[in-house]
Design a protein around this motif. Structure first.
Motif, PDB file in Angstrom:
ATOM      1  N   ARG A 125       0.845  -1.157  -0.004  1.00 27.58           N
ATOM      2  CA  ARG A 125       0.113   0.028  -0.064  1.00 27.58           C
ATOM      3  C   ARG A 125       0.913   1.196   0.143  1.00 27.58           C
ATOM      4  N   LEU A 126       0.396   2.384  -0.622  1.00 23.86           N
ATOM      5  CA  LEU A 126       1.168   3.762  -0.690  1.00 23.86           C
ATOM      6  C   LEU A 126       0.614   4.248   0.391  1.00 23.86           C
ATOM      7  N   LYS A 127       1.224   5.577   0.832  1.00 22.75           N
ATOM      8  CA  LYS A 127       0.732   6.525   1.783  1.00 22.75           C
ATOM      9  C   LYS A 127      -0.748   6.830   1.605  1.00 22.75           C
ATOM     10  N   SER A 128      -1.302   6.855   0.252  1.00 25.32           N
ATOM     11  CA  SER A 128      -2.707   7.076   0.031  1.00 25.32           C
ATOM     12  C   SER A 128      -3.679   5.865   0.463  1.00 25.32           C
ATOM     13  N   GLY A 129      -2.978   4.879   0.839  1.00 24.61           N
ATOM     14  CA  GLY A 129      -3.770   3.799   1.023  1.00 24.61           C
ATOM     15  C   GLY A 129      -4.239   2.870  -0.211  1.00 24.61           C
ATOM     16  N   ARG A 130      -4.102   3.394  -1.485  1.00 22.00           N
ATOM     17  CA  ARG A 130      -4.135   2.359  -2.307  1.00 22.00           C
ATOM     18  C   ARG A 130      -2.924   1.335  -2.805  1.00 22.00           C
ATOM     19  N   VAL A 131      -3.355   0.572  -3.334  1.00 19.33           N
ATOM     20  CA  VAL A 131      -2.281  -0.647  -3.643  1.00 19.33           C
ATOM     21  C   VAL A 131      -1.403  -0.026  -4.709  1.00 19.33           C
ATOM     22  N   SER A 132      -0.126  -0.328  -4.529  1.00 24.44           N
ATOM     23  CA  SER A 132       0.873   0.309  -5.668  1.00 24.44           C
ATOM     24  C   SER A 132       0.372  -0.068  -7.087  1.00 24.44           C
ATOM     25  N   GLU A 133       0.761   0.738  -8.125  1.00 24.90           N
ATOM     26  CA  GLU A 133       0.356   0.427  -9.470  1.00 24.90           C
ATOM     27  C   GLU A 133       1.680  -0.193 -10.092  1.00 24.90           C
ATOM     28  N   ALA A 134       2.879  -0.099  -9.342  1.00 26.11           N
ATOM     29  CA  ALA A 134       4.107  -0.938  -9.857  1.00 26.11           C
ATOM     30  C   ALA A 134       3.907  -2.310  -9.771  1.00 26.11           C
ATOM     31  N   GLY A 135       4.863  -2.900 -10.566  1.00 24.19           N
ATOM     32  CA  GLY A 135       5.141  -4.321 -10.403  1.00 24.19           C
ATOM     33  C   GLY A 135       4.304  -5.107 -11.568  1.00 24.19           C
ATOM     34  N   GLY A 136       3.974  -6.295 -11.401  1.00 21.30           N
ATOM     35  CA  GLY A 136       3.189  -6.970 -12.271  1.00 21.30           C
ATOM     36  C   GLY A 136       3.867  -7.427 -13.557  1.00 21.30           C
ATOM     37  N   ARG A 137       5.167  -7.171 -13.652  1.00 18.14           N
ATOM     38  CA  ARG A 137       5.914  -7.666 -14.932  1.00 18.14           C
ATOM     39  C   ARG A 137       7.013  -8.636 -14.318  1.00 18.14           C
ATOM     40  N   THR A 138       7.446  -9.279 -15.351  1.00 18.47           N
ATOM     41  CA  THR A 138       8.756 -10.379 -15.279  1.00 18.47           C
ATOM     42  C   THR A 138      10.105  -9.416 -15.235  1.00 18.47           C
ATOM     43  N   ARG A 139      11.085  -9.841 -14.395  1.00 18.59           N
ATOM     44  CA  ARG A 139      12.307  -9.801 -14.610  1.00 18.59           C
ATOM     45  C   ARG A 139      13.144 -10.642 -15.422  1.00 18.59           C
ATOM     46  N   ASP A 140      13.434 -10.080 -16.666  1.00 21.35           N
ATOM     47  CA  ASP A 140      14.491 -11.192 -17.602  1.00 21.35           C
ATOM     48  C   ASP A 140      15.821 -11.319 -17.120  1.00 21.35           C
ATOM     49  N   VAL A 141      16.575 -12.367 -16.880  1.00 19.15           N
ATOM     50  CA  VAL A 141      17.806 -12.615 -16.671  1.00 19.15           C
ATOM     51  C   VAL A 141      18.162 -13.936 -17.633  1.00 19.15           C
ATOM     52  N   GLY A 142      18.702 -13.732 -18.757  1.00 21.37           N
ATOM     53  CA  GLY A 142      19.014 -14.606 -19.634  1.00 21.37           C
ATOM     54  C   GLY A 142      17.654 -15.364 -20.157  1.00 21.37           C
TER      55      GLY A 142
END
Length: 272
Positions: free
Chosen positions: A136-153
């Motif tokens: 959660r952000l300070k606003s109380g809402r769940v962060s919009e960040a994330g949801g993607r994969t991190r590619d390593v090779g």
């Protein structure tokens, strides 16, 4: 605290015509006003958007699911999501290393995995709730960040908590029961004043708010308190001011006072 004072204006002169009934008239009018306030504020307290009904309940439940799993096609506020849900048989076959977990591989050779710290296939409700709140952000809402994969090779790392379908189902059933908690801060007042509220709001009990009625000769007040801690994040103070300052409320209060004065005048055989 948001306060409201009632200015009687010309109605005060008419009240002086029925002095023995003035206290009763004011108390009846303020009771009616408080009941109307409760109905109006609950109707615009999230997830309600004009009416506290089953549709509002479903809206709240869907918003939680969107926050947790991430918004897909179909509109809604974009979120990265909090959990990735996988079938029990998939997580049971995962290969756990010292730092990484190999979840599965696709036919084109891509390997999906995660860091060991994100692999919580059978997390408890408490563990999932703690992780949920950490997003959660300070606003109380769940962060919009994330949801993607991190590619390593050839690896695609998922940077969200991986949970099994069975763990997710337990958490989903538990978390959607929290819908209506913000409005439940008005339960104590609604119960005291006899205002019916939907079951999905009443189920949270009266412990998140309070009501205080003070009566003395020439004075009468009702204080309603909503103590849900995240009320400010949901703009509750502004919503309360909006209801208190609305023309609808002012007209309703004046109408009630006039009606009670007319009854008192007729009872005392005075001219209306």
């Amino acid at each position: 605290m948001t306060t409201c004072q009632v200015h009687l204006g010309t109605l005060l002169k008419r009240l002086r015509q029925v002095p023995r009934d003035a206290q009763r008239i004011i108390e009846t009018a303020i009771d009616t006003d408080a009941k109307g306030f409760l109905k109006d504020i609950v109707a615009i307290t999230p997830p309600s958007m004009g009416k506290a009904n089953k549709e509002s309940q479903r809206r709240g439940e869907n918003a939680i699911i969107h926050d947790l799993l991430g918004t897909r096609s179909g509109g809604g506020r974009r979120t990265g999501g909090v959990f990735v849900v996988m079938a029990d048989e998939v997580v049971n076959k995962a290969t756990i290393g010292s730092q990484n977990v190999r979840l599965f591989a696709t036919k084109d050779g891509k390997v999906y995995g995660c860091d060991t710290r994100f692999f919580k296939p059978y997390a408890t409700v408490d563990e999932m709730f703690a992780y949920h709140q950490s997003k959660r952000l300070k606003s109380g809402r769940v962060s919009e960040a994330g949801g993607r994969t991190r590619d390593v090779g050839r690896w695609k790392f998922i940077d969200q908590m991986i949970v099994s379908a069975s763990a997710w189902n337990r958490y989903r059933k538990w978390i959607i029961q929290r819908v209506g908690m913000l409005a439940a801060g008005f339960n104590a007042a609604a119960q005291k004043l006899g205002v019916p509220l939907p079951v999905w709001i009443k189920r949270h009990g009266t412990g998140r708010g309070a009501v205080n009625i003070q009566r003395s000769l020439g004075s009468y007040s009702i204080t309603i308190r909503n103590s849900v801690p995240y009320g400010n994040k949901n703009d509750l103070p502004r919503r309360i001011r909006f209801v208190l300052q609305s023309d609808k409320r002012k007209k309703r209060l004046a109408h009630r006072i006039r009606a009670e004065i007319r009854v008192a005048l007729r009872k005392n055989k005075l001219t209306d």
